[in-house]
Design a protein around this motif. Sequence first.
Motif, short mmCIF file in Angstrom:
data_model
loop_
_atom_site.label_atom_id
_atom_site.label_comp_id
_atom_site.label_asym_id
_atom_site.label_seq_id
_atom_site.Cartn_x
_atom_site.Cartn_y
_atom_site.Cartn_z
N ALA A 53 0.83 -1.20 0.00
CA ALA A 53 0.00 0.00 0.00
C ALA A 53 0.87 1.26 0.00
O ALA A 53 0.56 2.24 -0.69
CB ALA A 53 -0.93 0.00 1.21
N ARG A 54 1.97 1.22 0.75
CA ARG A 54 2.87 2.38 0.80
C ARG A 54 3.49 2.62 -0.57
O ARG A 54 3.56 3.76 -1.05
CB ARG A 54 3.96 2.12 1.83
CG ARG A 54 4.97 3.23 1.94
CD ARG A 54 5.94 2.97 3.08
NE ARG A 54 6.87 4.07 3.18
CZ ARG A 54 8.17 4.00 2.94
NH1 ARG A 54 8.69 2.85 2.59
NH2 ARG A 54 8.94 5.05 3.05
N ALA A 55 3.91 1.56 -1.23
CA ALA A 55 4.53 1.70 -2.55
C ALA A 55 3.53 2.24 -3.57
O ALA A 55 3.88 3.07 -4.41
CB ALA A 55 5.09 0.36 -3.02
N GLU A 56 2.29 1.78 -3.49
CA GLU A 56 1.28 2.24 -4.44
C GLU A 56 0.91 3.70 -4.22
O GLU A 56 0.57 4.41 -5.16
CB GLU A 56 0.03 1.36 -4.33
CG GLU A 56 0.21 -0.03 -4.91
CD GLU A 56 -0.99 -0.92 -4.68
OE1 GLU A 56 -1.93 -0.51 -3.97
OE2 GLU A 56 -0.98 -2.03 -5.23
N SER A 57 0.98 4.17 -2.97
CA SER A 57 0.57 5.55 -2.68
C SER A 57 1.67 6.56 -2.97
O SER A 57 1.41 7.75 -3.02
CB SER A 57 0.12 5.67 -1.23
OG SER A 57 1.22 5.50 -0.36
N MET A 58 2.91 6.09 -3.15
CA MET A 58 4.03 7.01 -3.40
C MET A 58 4.09 7.44 -4.85
O MET A 58 3.72 6.68 -5.75
CB MET A 58 5.36 6.31 -3.08
CG MET A 58 5.80 6.45 -1.69
SD MET A 58 7.46 5.80 -1.59
CE MET A 58 7.31 4.89 -0.10
N THR A 59 4.61 8.63 -5.06
CA THR A 59 4.84 9.09 -6.43
C THR A 59 6.12 8.44 -6.94
O THR A 59 6.99 8.06 -6.14
CB THR A 59 5.00 10.62 -6.47
OG1 THR A 59 6.17 10.97 -5.73
CG2 THR A 59 3.79 11.32 -5.88
N PRO A 60 6.27 8.32 -8.24
CA PRO A 60 7.51 7.75 -8.79
C PRO A 60 8.75 8.55 -8.36
O PRO A 60 9.80 7.96 -8.13
CB PRO A 60 7.30 7.82 -10.29
CG PRO A 60 5.83 7.82 -10.49
CD PRO A 60 5.27 8.54 -9.28
N GLU A 61 8.60 9.86 -8.23
CA GLU A 61 9.73 10.69 -7.81
C GLU A 61 10.16 10.34 -6.38
O GLU A 61 11.35 10.25 -6.09
CB GLU A 61 9.39 12.19 -7.89
CG GLU A 61 9.16 12.68 -9.30
CD GLU A 61 7.76 12.39 -9.83
OE1 GLU A 61 6.84 12.10 -9.01
OE2 GLU A 61 7.59 12.43 -11.05
N ARG A 62 9.19 10.14 -5.48
CA ARG A 62 9.50 9.80 -4.09
C ARG A 62 10.17 8.42 -4.02
O ARG A 62 11.12 8.22 -3.27
CB ARG A 62 8.22 9.84 -3.25
CG ARG A 62 8.43 9.43 -1.81
CD ARG A 62 9.22 10.45 -1.02
NE ARG A 62 9.30 10.02 0.37
CZ ARG A 62 10.38 10.06 1.12
NH1 ARG A 62 11.49 10.56 0.64
NH2 ARG A 62 10.36 9.63 2.35
N ARG A 63 9.66 7.44 -4.79
CA ARG A 63 10.27 6.11 -4.81
C ARG A 63 11.71 6.19 -5.30
O ARG A 63 12.61 5.56 -4.76
CB ARG A 63 9.46 5.15 -5.69
CG ARG A 63 8.21 4.63 -5.02
CD ARG A 63 7.65 3.41 -5.71
NE ARG A 63 7.44 3.57 -7.13
CZ ARG A 63 6.32 4.04 -7.68
NH1 ARG A 63 5.32 4.38 -6.91
NH2 ARG A 63 6.21 4.15 -8.98
N ALA A 64 11.95 7.01 -6.34
CA ALA A 64 13.30 7.17 -6.87
C ALA A 64 14.21 7.82 -5.83
O ALA A 64 15.38 7.44 -5.69
CB ALA A 64 13.27 8.00 -8.15
N GLU A 65 13.68 8.79 -5.10
CA GLU A 65 14.46 9.46 -4.06
C GLU A 65 14.88 8.46 -2.97
O GLU A 65 16.04 8.45 -2.54
CB GLU A 65 13.62 10.58 -3.44
CG GLU A 65 14.28 11.32 -2.31
CD GLU A 65 13.33 12.33 -1.68
OE1 GLU A 65 13.55 12.63 -0.49
OE2 GLU A 65 12.37 12.78 -2.33
N ILE A 66 13.95 7.63 -2.54
CA ILE A 66 14.24 6.62 -1.52
C ILE A 66 15.26 5.62 -2.06
O ILE A 66 16.20 5.22 -1.36
CB ILE A 66 12.95 5.92 -1.07
CG1 ILE A 66 12.07 6.90 -0.30
CG2 ILE A 66 13.25 4.69 -0.24
CD1 ILE A 66 10.68 6.39 -0.01
N ALA A 67 15.11 5.21 -3.32
CA ALA A 67 16.05 4.25 -3.92
C ALA A 67 17.45 4.84 -4.03
O ALA A 67 18.44 4.16 -3.75
CB ALA A 67 15.55 3.82 -5.30
#
Length: 80
Positions: A53-67
């Motif tokens: 659910a957390r991954a689905e609610s994040m924007t692609p930019e936020r996921r990239a930032e975390i990665a």
Amino acid sequence: MPKGPKGEKRPADVIGNAVHVMRIATGEIEEGSPADDGKDPAAKALGAKGGKARAESMTPERRAEIARKAAAKRWSRQPE
């Protein structure tokens, strides 16, 4: 770690696997019984749902930032 036909974990090394097979053959352990990892099954199920659910609610930019942050942390470690 290798997994058996029913998804149970098996020892990765040859000697550990031989000992595991011997214990199954002598009846010390049952073949289909996965080892209890000490975690509550309900909590494990909720944790898996929460991560998805957390991954689905994040924007692609936020996921990239975390990665990027995780990769920088991994590569910054000094070999021991």
